[in-house]
Design a protein around this motif. Structure first.
Motif, PDB file in Angstrom:
ATOM      1  N   ALA A  59      -0.070   3.376   2.516  1.00 26.87           N
ATOM      2  CA  ALA A  59      -0.244   1.929   2.656  1.00 26.87           C
ATOM      3  C   ALA A  59      -1.623   1.597   3.191  1.00 26.87           C
ATOM      4  O   ALA A  59      -2.265   2.423   3.853  1.00 26.87           O
ATOM      5  CB  ALA A  59       0.819   1.361   3.591  1.00 26.87           C
TER       6      ALA A  59
ATOM      7  N   ILE B 226       6.576  -0.781   6.293  1.00 23.67           N
ATOM      8  CA  ILE B 226       6.085  -0.323   4.990  1.00 23.67           C
ATOM      9  C   ILE B 226       6.077   1.202   5.022  1.00 23.67           C
ATOM     10  O   ILE B 226       5.283   1.807   5.733  1.00 23.67           O
ATOM     11  CB  ILE B 226       4.659  -0.840   4.710  1.00 23.67           C
ATOM     12  CG1 ILE B 226       4.629  -2.370   4.804  1.00 23.67           C
ATOM     13  CG2 ILE B 226       4.173  -0.357   3.350  1.00 23.67           C
ATOM     14  CD1 ILE B 226       3.217  -2.946   4.781  1.00 23.67           C
TER      15      ILE B 226
ATOM     16  N   LYS C 253      -0.921  -4.955   2.311  1.00 27.58           N
ATOM     17  CA  LYS C 253      -0.397  -6.130   3.020  1.00 27.58           C
ATOM     18  C   LYS C 253      -1.486  -6.746   3.893  1.00 27.58           C
ATOM     19  O   LYS C 253      -2.132  -6.048   4.681  1.00 27.58           O
ATOM     20  CB  LYS C 253       0.786  -5.734   3.912  1.00 27.58           C
ATOM     21  CG  LYS C 253       1.413  -6.948   4.605  1.00 27.58           C
ATOM     22  CD  LYS C 253       2.587  -6.536   5.470  1.00 27.58           C
ATOM     23  CE  LYS C 253       3.192  -7.721   6.178  1.00 27.58           C
ATOM     24  NZ  LYS C 253       3.830  -8.675   5.261  1.00 27.58           N
TER      25      LYS C 253
ATOM     26  N   LYS D 207       0.793   0.795  -1.014  1.00 26.90           N
ATOM     27  CA  LYS D 207       1.230  -0.581  -0.769  1.00 26.90           C
ATOM     28  C   LYS D 207       0.155  -1.314   0.033  1.00 26.90           C
ATOM     29  O   LYS D 207      -0.521  -0.720   0.860  1.00 26.90           O
ATOM     30  CB  LYS D 207       2.563  -0.570  -0.027  1.00 26.90           C
ATOM     31  CG  LYS D 207       3.717  -0.086  -0.906  1.00 26.90           C
ATOM     32  CD  LYS D 207       4.883   0.385  -0.064  1.00 26.90           C
ATOM     33  CE  LYS D 207       5.838   1.262  -0.865  1.00 26.90           C
ATOM     34  NZ  LYS D 207       6.446   2.310  -0.019  1.00 26.90           N
TER      35      LYS D 207
END
Lengths: 187, 187, 187, 187, 187, 187
Positions: D33, D29, D5, D3
């Motif tokens: 990540a 999260i 961000k 993920k």
């Protein structure tokens, strides 16, 4: 190949040296390494990593000891214990070259029924660490002990230690190569 | 714990026995195991897993040999080679109990300058496999060889082999436990 | 450290060379190694390890190619693919030192929209194996291709290949050391 | 898939963020990540995980830096360092898309002989963690430095960072798939 | 996440389908996957991977069976067997949702004292593979058997199979995440 | 085989027991083990290893709970979570033998829509650790809860717990053996 270094300065071994990167931080040797040094050995229960010894209330003491510390990276603990047993076997074999008759019992070395060694293997997040200590002087030990100098008469500890570290580094190298030269088998 | 079995029937070792589940399929022993048997040893180059021996054109022959085969699961090959070296050390130590003076050179055992053993460790998809052979009779060997019976005078091969398998199984068990009784170390 | 060797003799790459111990058996280099050689490249579907190419019916052909083969032991396949991507990045960077502008797309190298390379990573029981090929001559390729010599004008392929192998061996060594010089982190 | 961000709020990077589950606890999260953020970077020796920097007495400072933090689970540290090198290569390649000529030296990125980046990879009990920082402003750096904005003139840091995180997440995914689409090889 | 697919065409399961990349090659699904299909099941001893069944001379036969095949990469075999047991538990739980009372005994499912299932887990060089078969029709089975249709009256096998595959893929995903959301523990 | 022990003394579970070697230090059981005990359960947020519960501000409380703690060595965390799910399935199955209908949702057990259990798996440097708690009394729980005694009427908790530990130890043993009795597969 595992780097080797004999440290001429005396170091009192109190257990805290069995710690990740102790070799790197103190002697600037990066990567897999084995070092040896001499000094008093006095490991309090609170510093011991062998929980069995803690449960049995058996602190470690030696008035004057040859200590080996090795740190090796990217290895699991069971393999680390096997690498400890190999070190013990190599010490035994080096003593045999000096003409002594030695018995190995797991990670203990015994001469004439008297304990010559202490040893432990443990793990950090990134490495395995092994301490193996050989009494140089046996007096004051908590059990019936033998010493490299006091009983066996070995005077040149530095040469003795260096031979062992060299043989150990070479055999670990040889073992790694042995794993690369065989074809896999099928059924 | 590793299961042990001495096989009374003679088996000619031709290399094909160093194969996954050979022990399970032939002796119905499931899981980690070590077996020993006697017989001629005749491994052609085409059957050898040691590519170094193939390159050097060194087939293996022994008129009569004590062979150990061990298969152990869920182990990487480097660790497998360490487990082979442990087996070699234990054989050496058992011979010392019989009063002999033995030299170990990696996975070779030597008596009076003569080769007593052959050994190899390899991997299958699910296991590591080790063969270690000790000459019982030395005549006809391709190198200067020693034999358990012909040179060392050991008559009771079954007892000798059983002692080794027992000590090996116990030490592997001890090593696995040694990895469970130490606290990890931090910095 | 990974051993490196440029092979002066031409070798036609047909896929069968991407096989465990091919380097050891043919060039007597034991352990982790990378070799380079030149020759025609003609990999039939039946020899391909990349099942995606088989499904897509895309055999590999190059009239004259610089091939790298590396075998590295005791490594999982995901890590092997990462080691492949590192090799591709190092080839790209070496081409940049020669003044070329190269685009990397996964394990593909592209110059001016034309494909320069093929590459695959796979696994044997004991090792990972990588083949990376760079067209020297682009004519006859099944896709729009570029060649080290035909398009880029690099004449001294041996020097070019040796620089890459040297840089790769050094960076793998550096990566192994980088994993030994950091303290672990806790929460 | 990893993920990604971009965190719009400024965060001063002091090293403590390179800690297990920092991403999960702060941004909710879960799992693998990568996040990016901007802010001052000031890592004291006592917070550094790179022991080499501690030994060399080289704290890290940047007046304004783009930082990437990634945590990935179930990965060994050597593979973690390879994943760090991939991130560095992808940053280099993204800068090339912006038209810059960048040199990579291990985990360092260099523009016109000036250092653009810092990076480290380490391990927790359950994960590997990587920090890579790119100077946005170069003034005040302890070494000759280059900055994304001050030297390279990149104004839209968020877009730049997002492109990198996206490309990194996609290539890690591609690498995992590459390990599932090849047949193993035998000898 | 593990990809799932119900295959509408009948497939006779003869054991050869439990082979690396069988799913990828036949259904073009790359990576971790589970598929289900119906058909006769007839696995000869020579095709069986369960050596215990070979030793006991127990070939597998079912006139009409629902078979699940899953291939998952980068997993050891012990973990693969745990993933098999999870699949068995999920099948049991889905049958419970249909109102049936099922007993699990290792990798066997039993209804009213009659065997409903067969299952095996094995390893290739790059993956683990699991086959689990549930009788749809029980007649002709070599042991006292139960069938999804013949005894339990389940008509819509496709829905039943799809529910199981979906639940399995979700729980494996959940398990992977569960390993990323806990802090490690120290002593 | 995993050692099992029911501890007759009450122990208040506060989370600190989910710690490496807690079983060994307190009950002198070395190696893989599972123990069970009864007592209040009161885990403050600061002691929780499940970061998801910390984020959601969900401390754990049970007035009287049957707790299982197991520590298993040389296992990764994903496999540890699978071993947790197996324990949950075995508890469910044992309750079914007592005649109850239980639903499993990941690592939760539910009876009549009410939560019976809490569970977590985590990792230390050398082991994985699992805690699974079953309410004996449901009153005072922070969610709608069911209790072994208060709702299900099970009086003999010791027998119930011992059956579960025995079944778990046997199945883990069976799983390890299952990984040793299959031939690997090729393509």
């Amino acid at each position: 190949m595992i780097k080797t270094k004999y440290i001429d300065n005396e170091i009192k071994y109190i257990g805290s040296q069995l710690s990740p990167h102790w070799i790197y931080k103190n002697f600037n040797i990066m990567g897999d390494a084995i070092v040896a040094f001499c000094g008093e050995c006095d490991v309090k229960l609170s510093e011991m990593v062998d929980i069995e010894d803690v449960i049995n209330n058996e602190p470690i003491y030696s008035k004057y000891m040859l200590s080996f510390i090795t740190e090796q990276f990217n290895v699991g603990l069971t393999e680390g214990v096997l690498r400890q047993r190999l070190l013990i076997s190599i010490i035994k074999e080096n003593l045999e070259k000096y003409g002594f008759k030695i018995t190995r019992n797991g990670d203990d070395l015994i001469v004439d029924g008297k304990k010559l060694s202490v040893s432990i293997a443990t793990k950090s997040i990134t490495s395995i660490l092994i301490h193996t200590g050989l009494n140089i002087l046996s007096e004051g030990a908590p059990v019936k002990a033998s010493g490299l100098k006091s009983e066996l008469g070995i005077e040149d500890i530095k040469t003795f230690a260096t031979e062992i570290m060299q043989a150990y580094a070479e055999e670990i190298q040889d073992i790694k190569l042995a794993a690369t030269k065989v074809r896999g088998v099928y059924e």
